[in-house]
Every structure is written in C-alpha cells, then in structure tokens.
Design a protein around this motif. Structure first.
Motif: not given
Length: 374
Positions: A363-374
């Motif tokens: 969950q933490a990694l998914a959140s980070f990469w989603k944030d990176l793409l935003s």
C-alpha cells in the motif's frame, strides 16, 4: 555573442539577391535561431537544403535536425522527416537523423526516440562509426549494457582509430564490472584522442576507471573492515564498484553511513540520496553476490525497502520544492520521470514483484508511485 541583428540583415540580403546561396540560407537560419526566431530558422534551414539538393549541404541538414529535435516530439519529428527530408540526399538524411537523435536525447530525454532515429540513419549508412558510437551511448543510458558494448565494438571494427568508440566501450565495461578491461579501453581512447586533439576529458575518464580498478582489487578487505568513507566522492566510488559487482548490501551501507553522519553536509546528502535509494531498493529486493559481507538475507530486507522509500519521498519533496524557481524545470521533471524506468528501483516498482511484499508495504509503495505519476 556577436551582432545578431546585423548578421540577420546581411544574410537576409544575400539570399534575397541570390536565393540559390544555400550557405547563406544556412547562416541566416543559425542567426535567426540564436535570436529566438525558431520558425524563421527552420524555414531558412529548409531553404538551404532545397537551394542545392544535389550537393546536400550536410551542415544545414544537421542544423535542421537539431532544431526539429528541440521543437518537436518524436511523432511530429518523424512526420517532418517523411514530408521534408526523406527525398534529400543520403548523406543529408544521415546528418539530419544523427543530429535529431542527439537533440531528442539531450533536450527531451527521449532516448527511445533517439534510438529510432539512429537506427534509421544506420539503414542509410551502416558503416558510419559515429552512428554506432551514438547508438552505444543511448543504449547505455537506457540500461541496455550488452547491446551498448556490442555497438561500441562495432564502431571500433569500422574505425579502429576512433577514440569515441574505445571510450564508449570502456563505459560499457565499467557498467559490467570489468574494471581492468575498461582501463585498457580508456587508455587506448585517451591515446587516440590526444593524438587527434579530441576535445573530450579522456584523461579524467581514464583516471576514474583506474580508481575503480584499484578499489576493486582491494574490495573484500575494504568491506570487511566496515569503515565507510565520509567524503562524498570516495563514497560514490566505493558504492559504484560494490553495485557493479552486485554487492548491493555494501553499496547501501556506504550511503546509509554517509547520510547518517552528522558531519556530512546537506549538499552531500542531497547528492547521494537518490543513488542511496537505488542501492537500498536492490539490497531490499535482491540477493546479490555471495562475496558481499553485508548482503541482507530474505527475512531481513524490509528495513532496506523502507529506507529506499523514505529516501525517494525526500527526493520527490526536494524536486517539487525546487520546481517553482528552477531555471530549467524540465530537467527536474525529466530526472524524476526516469525513476519509472530505472532498473535499480524495479523491485519496489514492478507490480508483480511488489505483490509479493506484505500488505502494508504494498500500500505504501502503491501510494508513492501514484503520487509520483500525479
């Protein structure tokens, strides 16, 4: 900088009096580009080509390729080539495509587009050593090291006296951890470059390769001692050699020690943090060399993954804070975009590999990469 206005008037008058002066069109294009009139520059470069299509002014083709690579994305550049350049001379088309490739790589970091342009040029001139050298550079940047080495060797096979070919081979060999072989290639490249008055820092490249070879020769005893460098450059050199020999744990320890050291200046921490995150990601997701005394076991890798994520978040915050006042914000954006393809981060980015991790980490990694793409 020169009198741009005067140059524009002078060359403009020359082509008005004689529209067949392709060199004047080319010089006018360069003056207009320097003055910021990119539309006018592009038009003049095209006129330079059309003014003497049989001669095929390679300089004008190259100038146009560089300009198009700066102004257009890959798709539009390809369309421009098909509509405007493809009927030109073979030498001119090669010059255009080679310059386009270099421009796409440097101005837009579109390395795949640059590779496509190089391949198109090689179809026209497969015995052009400089094209193989550029191919090697781009392949190495995109982490295709075996192919980069092959391309450099192909360049040397065409032109054994090419300092660029030997040096690119050296860079590829360094990436594979073949330090002694790399030193040999850089020595040859330095000797050839010096004789040819090649304007590249071959002495510095050779010195760096020799430094890596020296570190590698005494690596095991250095790592067993556990005394890590406190100087940024020394830490980066040791970590590089560790990484290229798959001693991920030791590479990560080098950076962890440097960043945690209260005597390390903030600028040095910032310079080391991204590579530290890469090495932590490797140590936290892969089993490296059995010769690594600091290799993390599968059950104890979570700490490295957590550090990798922490350091990446810090780097992302720094990048976002720098954007509003950055002289070249696109450079910052490009650097962050490369995180999405950096093989060092694959273990904490690839969906299939992340799915094997505990739920909280996923969950933490998914959140980070989603944030990176935003």
């Amino acid at each position: 900088m020169g009198d741009r206005g005067g140059a524009i008037r002078e060359f403009g008058e020359a082509v008005r009096l004689d529209p067949t002066l392709f060199a004047a069109h080319d010089q006018l294009g360069s003056a207009l580009q320097a003055a910021g009139d990119l539309n006018g520059a592009q038009e003049s470069f095209v006129k330079a080509i059309l003014a003497d299509p049989d001669h095929g002014n390679r300089i004008a083709y190259a100038n146009l390729g560089r300009l198009v690579g700066t102004r257009m994305d890959r798709a539009n550049a390809e369309a421009f080539y098909k509509n405007t350049i493809k009927t030109g001379t073979r030498a001119g088309r090669v010059a255009f495509l080679q310059a386009l490739a270099a421009s796409l790589a440097t101005s837009k970091q579109d390395y795949e587009g640059a590779l496509e342009a190089v391949r198109s040029a090689r179809k026209l001139d497969s015995n052009n050593a400089s094209l193989w050298v550029l191919d090697s550079v781009l392949l190495r940047i995109t982490h295709k090291i075996d192919a980069a080495i092959d391309a450099a060797r192909h360049a040397i096979g065409i032109a054994a006296d090419s300092p660029a070919g030997h040096c690119q081979l050296g860079f590829g060999l360094l990436e594979q951890g073949e330090f002694d072989a790399a030193v040999k290639s850089f020595k040859t490249g330095h000797e050839l470059g010096t004789a040819a008055k090649w304007n590249q820092p071959t002495d510095a490249w050779l010195a760096r390769a020799e430094q890596y070879a020296e570190i590698h020769e005494d690596l095991d005893s250095a790592l067993e001692g556990g005394s890590w460098p406190t100087d940024l450059a020394e830490a980066q050199a040791l970590a590089y050699v560790c990484a290229r020999t798959k001693r991920w744990g030791s590479a990560a320890e080098v950076y962890k020690s440097l960043i945690a050291n209260p005597q390390t200046e903030a600028a040095a921490r910032d310079a080391a943090r991204y590579e530290a995150a890469c090495m932590a990601a490797r140590a936290g997701t892969e089993i490296g060399s059995d010769e690594d005394p600091h290799q993390a076991k599968p059950g104890s890798q979570a700490g490295w993954r957590a550090l990798a994520l922490e350091w990446l978040k810090h780097e992302l915050d720094l990048a976002r804070n720098a954007l509003p006042t950055a002289a070249k914000p696109e450079a910052i954006q490009s650097r962050v975009r490369r995180w999405k393809t950096d093989p060092d981060l694959e273990g904490i980015r690839d969906r299939n590999r992340v799915q094997r991790l505990p739920l909280e980490e996923r969950q933490a990694l998914a959140s980070f990469w989603k944030d990176l793409l935003s």
